[in-house]
Motif scaffolding. Structure first.
Motif, PDB file in Angstrom:
ATOM      1  N   LEU A 132       0.832  -1.201   0.000  1.00 24.17           N
ATOM      2  CA  LEU A 132       0.000   0.000   0.000  1.00 24.17           C
ATOM      3  C   LEU A 132       0.872   1.259   0.000  1.00 24.17           C
ATOM      4  O   LEU A 132       0.559   2.233  -0.689  1.00 24.17           O
ATOM      5  CB  LEU A 132      -0.964  -0.017   1.182  1.00 24.17           C
ATOM      6  N   LYS A 133       1.965   1.239   0.723  1.00 25.15           N
ATOM      7  CA  LYS A 133       2.894   2.372   0.734  1.00 25.15           C
ATOM      8  C   LYS A 133       3.465   2.616  -0.659  1.00 25.15           C
ATOM      9  O   LYS A 133       3.574   3.761  -1.107  1.00 25.15           O
ATOM     10  CB  LYS A 133       4.020   2.126   1.734  1.00 25.15           C
ATOM     11  N   ASP A 134       3.804   1.540  -1.361  1.00 23.08           N
ATOM     12  CA  ASP A 134       4.346   1.661  -2.716  1.00 23.08           C
ATOM     13  C   ASP A 134       3.398   2.406  -3.656  1.00 23.08           C
ATOM     14  O   ASP A 134       3.829   2.994  -4.643  1.00 23.08           O
ATOM     15  CB  ASP A 134       4.657   0.282  -3.315  1.00 23.08           C
ATOM     16  N   TYR A 135       2.101   2.364  -3.369  1.00 26.51           N
ATOM     17  CA  TYR A 135       1.101   3.016  -4.210  1.00 26.51           C
ATOM     18  C   TYR A 135       0.548   4.289  -3.577  1.00 26.51           C
ATOM     19  O   TYR A 135      -0.468   4.816  -4.034  1.00 26.51           O
ATOM     20  CB  TYR A 135      -0.024   2.027  -4.552  1.00 26.51           C
ATOM     21  N   GLY A 136       1.185   4.762  -2.500  1.00 23.04           N
ATOM     22  CA  GLY A 136       0.728   5.986  -1.850  1.00 23.04           C
ATOM     23  C   GLY A 136      -0.560   5.805  -1.078  1.00 23.04           C
ATOM     24  O   GLY A 136      -1.287   6.769  -0.821  1.00 23.04           O
ATOM     25  N   LEU A 137      -0.854   4.575  -0.708  1.00 22.70           N
ATOM     26  CA  LEU A 137      -2.095   4.269   0.014  1.00 22.70           C
ATOM     27  C   LEU A 137      -1.818   3.843   1.455  1.00 22.70           C
ATOM     28  O   LEU A 137      -2.618   3.130   2.064  1.00 22.70           O
ATOM     29  CB  LEU A 137      -2.857   3.153  -0.729  1.00 22.70           C
ATOM     30  N   GLU A 138      -0.680   4.286   2.011  1.00 17.84           N
ATOM     31  CA  GLU A 138      -0.294   3.826   3.349  1.00 17.84           C
ATOM     32  C   GLU A 138      -1.249   4.275   4.448  1.00 17.84           C
ATOM     33  O   GLU A 138      -1.280   3.679   5.525  1.00 17.84           O
ATOM     34  CB  GLU A 138       1.139   4.242   3.691  1.00 17.84           C
ATOM     35  N   GLN A 139      -2.065   5.297   4.191  1.00 15.89           N
ATOM     36  CA  GLN A 139      -3.047   5.739   5.189  1.00 15.89           C
ATOM     37  C   GLN A 139      -4.288   4.843   5.223  1.00 15.89           C
ATOM     38  O   GLN A 139      -5.076   4.898   6.155  1.00 15.89           O
ATOM     39  CB  GLN A 139      -3.477   7.189   4.916  1.00 15.89           C
ATOM     40  N   GLU A 140      -4.451   4.026   4.186  1.00 15.13           N
ATOM     41  CA  GLU A 140      -5.632   3.164   4.101  1.00 15.13           C
ATOM     42  C   GLU A 140      -5.462   1.946   4.996  1.00 15.13           C
ATOM     43  O   GLU A 140      -4.365   1.433   5.166  1.00 15.13           O
ATOM     44  CB  GLU A 140      -5.869   2.729   2.656  1.00 15.13           C
ATOM     45  N   GLU A 141      -6.575   1.496   5.543  1.00  9.74           N
ATOM     46  CA  GLU A 141      -6.530   0.324   6.416  1.00  9.74           C
ATOM     47  C   GLU A 141      -6.594  -0.946   5.571  1.00  9.74           C
ATOM     48  O   GLU A 141      -7.132  -0.949   4.468  1.00  9.74           O
ATOM     49  CB  GLU A 141      -7.683   0.383   7.415  1.00  9.74           C
TER      50      GLU A 141
END
Length: 176
Positions: free
Chosen positions: A77-86
């Protein structure tokens, strides 16, 4: 379709929130990923990165379900800029089963249609370490107050749903 409250209370995200509480506060788009090595899984993550702002405006919370260990989910998720998502790690695929997501047939997973569509993408081929069951089919469920209000169950690994259309008439803009 109403979901079992006890199951929703027993399922926790990487941030320690249970699904029941999240669906009381938000319209939740529960995204069941195939496996992190999948070309179409990577495409989906990229798509969600691009439409995240539009989903936020509609108060739609993304929660990703995957079969890998939590640390791999964090990294992907971090690799796609989605690290804030659960996200929820479901290595035994019990949630996939509960939501009725099946294992794919050879044709649904590797047929000509799948290869043809994959060739047009720039996400690389499937990796040697799939970090999940390569036969598992993906799906999307929109949940509010413990009820499924919309869904998209993939008929092939190459299906590309219109994520905004899935929620267009259901979840409303709460940020005026």
């Amino acid at each position: 379709m109403n979901l079992d409250t006890e199951i929703l209370e027993a399922v926790f995200t990487n941030k320690g929130n249970d699904l029941k509480s999240i669906t009381k506060q938000h319209c939740v788009m529960l995204i069941f990923l195939r496996h992190f090595g999948c070309t179409f899984c990577r495409e989906a993550l990229d798509d969600f990165t691009k439409i995240k702002g539009q989903l936020d405006q509609r108060n739609i919370k993304l929660v990703f379900i995957h079969m890998a260990e939590e640390c791999y989910g964090d990294q992907y998720l971090k690799d796609y800029g989605l690290e804030q998502e659960e996200h929820i790690s479901d290595p035994d695929m019990s949630l996939y089963e509960y939501f009725g997501l099946q294992k794919g047939s050879f044709r649904e997973l590797y047929g000509l249609k799948i290869w043809w569509r994959a060739m047009g993408l720039n996400y690389g081929s499937e990796t040697r370490q799939p970090l999940g069951n390569m036969k598992q089919m993906p799906g999307i469920f929109v949940i509010k107050d413990g009820k499924i209000i919309s869904s998209f169950v993939h008929k092939s690994a190459a299906d590309k749903p219109d994520y905004l259309k899935i929620v267009s008439s259901i979840c409303t803009d709460t940020h005026h």
